[in-house]
Design a protein around this motif. Structure first.
Motif, PDB file in Angstrom:
ATOM      1  N   TYR A   1       0.808  -1.214   0.000  1.00  0.00           N
ATOM      2  CA  TYR A   1       0.000   0.000   0.000  1.00  0.00           C
ATOM      3  C   TYR A   1       0.845   1.269   0.000  1.00  0.00           C
ATOM      4  O   TYR A   1       0.320   2.368  -0.214  1.00  0.00           O
TER       5      TYR A   1
ATOM      6  N   HIS B   1       2.655   1.960  -2.346  1.00  0.00           N
ATOM      7  CA  HIS B   1       2.515   2.412  -3.735  1.00  0.00           C
ATOM      8  C   HIS B   1       1.223   3.190  -3.948  1.00  0.00           C
ATOM      9  O   HIS B   1       1.048   3.807  -5.008  1.00  0.00           O
ATOM     10  N   TRP B   2       0.317   3.133  -2.981  1.00  0.00           N
ATOM     11  CA  TRP B   2      -1.049   3.601  -3.219  1.00  0.00           C
ATOM     12  C   TRP B   2      -1.530   4.590  -2.151  1.00  0.00           C
ATOM     13  O   TRP B   2      -2.731   4.768  -1.966  1.00  0.00           O
TER      14      TRP B   2
ATOM     15  N   ALA C   1      -5.635   2.187 -12.831  1.00  0.00           N
ATOM     16  CA  ALA C   1      -5.359   1.469 -11.585  1.00  0.00           C
ATOM     17  C   ALA C   1      -4.915   0.029 -11.847  1.00  0.00           C
ATOM     18  O   ALA C   1      -3.921  -0.449 -11.279  1.00  0.00           O
TER      19      ALA C   1
ATOM     20  N   LYS D   1      -1.487  -0.008 -13.383  1.00  0.00           N
ATOM     21  CA  LYS D   1      -0.469   0.347 -12.406  1.00  0.00           C
ATOM     22  C   LYS D   1      -0.153  -0.840 -11.502  1.00  0.00           C
ATOM     23  O   LYS D   1       1.021  -1.111 -11.213  1.00  0.00           O
ATOM     24  N   MET D   2      -1.173  -1.562 -11.051  1.00  0.00           N
ATOM     25  CA  MET D   2      -0.925  -2.728 -10.211  1.00  0.00           C
ATOM     26  C   MET D   2      -0.124  -3.773 -10.972  1.00  0.00           C
ATOM     27  O   MET D   2       0.830  -4.353 -10.447  1.00  0.00           O
TER      28      MET D   2
END
Length: 221
Positions: free
Chosen positions: A69, A71-72, A128, A131-132
């Protein structure tokens, strides 16, 4: 050993987005208090909106590293529809085929996650899922070898590691790299503990010499 920080489950419900029809999705999950029964098909009370691509015995339980997380930010565990959040287990130190005792259940790592456009809806951003996938921080799935009760606070105890040369990071890179990694594909296709769908994908690439088009999975039409 890692401990389950939070256990998540949820019913399938309409996932809305402006300009698009509602779709049924189980990506919205809620923290569970106390022990929950884990069957061969997943947690009691947990649902998926599209059973063709989500859920089932090879994807009974989704585990996402709480460390990812970072990264987010400012998102928090549970946002991505995972069932389990822990610290200490990541794509770098979890291997395909790993067998763990957790609570009274026994589970085995079966494959990584292939993020789809429902994640875009969930986060209200078009990139999203991509990106993941690009980050390699996708989390992984388990098949259930022995049904049982699991709960927050349970530890993951490694029982067996049949593929010590195949951490999930290596496998995820083999699947999502845009380069033609034929040697990696050939080896991955032979991993008996890997889900049949991923082995089939690697075998198909070896035959065709091409990587499949991910557009329909990553972007909503």
């Amino acid at each position: 050993m890692s401990v389950i920080e939070t256990l998540f489950a949820g019913k399938a419900q309409p996932l809305l987005r402006d300009g698009h029809a509602a779709v049924s999705s189980g990506i919205v999950k809620m923290p569970q208090q106390g022990k929950v029964w884990l069957s061969f098909n997943g947690l009691l009370g947990d649902e998926q909106g599209d059973r063709v691509y989500h859920g089932g015995p090879e994807k009974a339980l989704h585990h996402y590293a709480a460390e990812n997380y970072a990264h987010w930010q400012p998102l928090t565990p549970g946002t991505f529809g995972e069932n389990i959040s822990t610290f200490g287990m990541t794509e770098q130190n979890v291997h395909i085929g790993d067998i763990y005792q957790v609570g009274s259940a026994v589970v085995q790592v079966s494959q990584g996650r292939q993020p789809c456009w429902r994640l875009n809806r969930r986060l209200q951003r078009e990139d999203a899922a991509l990106k993941m996938q690009t980050s390699g921080a996708t989390g992984w799935y388990y098949r259930v070898l022995c049904e049982g009760w699991i709960a927050p606070g349970n530890q993951f105890e490694l029982i067996q590691r049949p593929q010590p040369d195949w951490p999930m990071r290596r496998l995820i890179t083999a699947l999502f790299s845009t380069r033609l990694l034929r040697d990696e594909w050939q080896q991955a296709a032979q991993i008996g503990q890997l889900s049949s769908s991923w082995r089939t994908t690697f075998a198909r690439r070896l035959q065709s010499g091409q990587i499949e088009d991910w557009t329909r999975r990553l972007r909503e039409s």
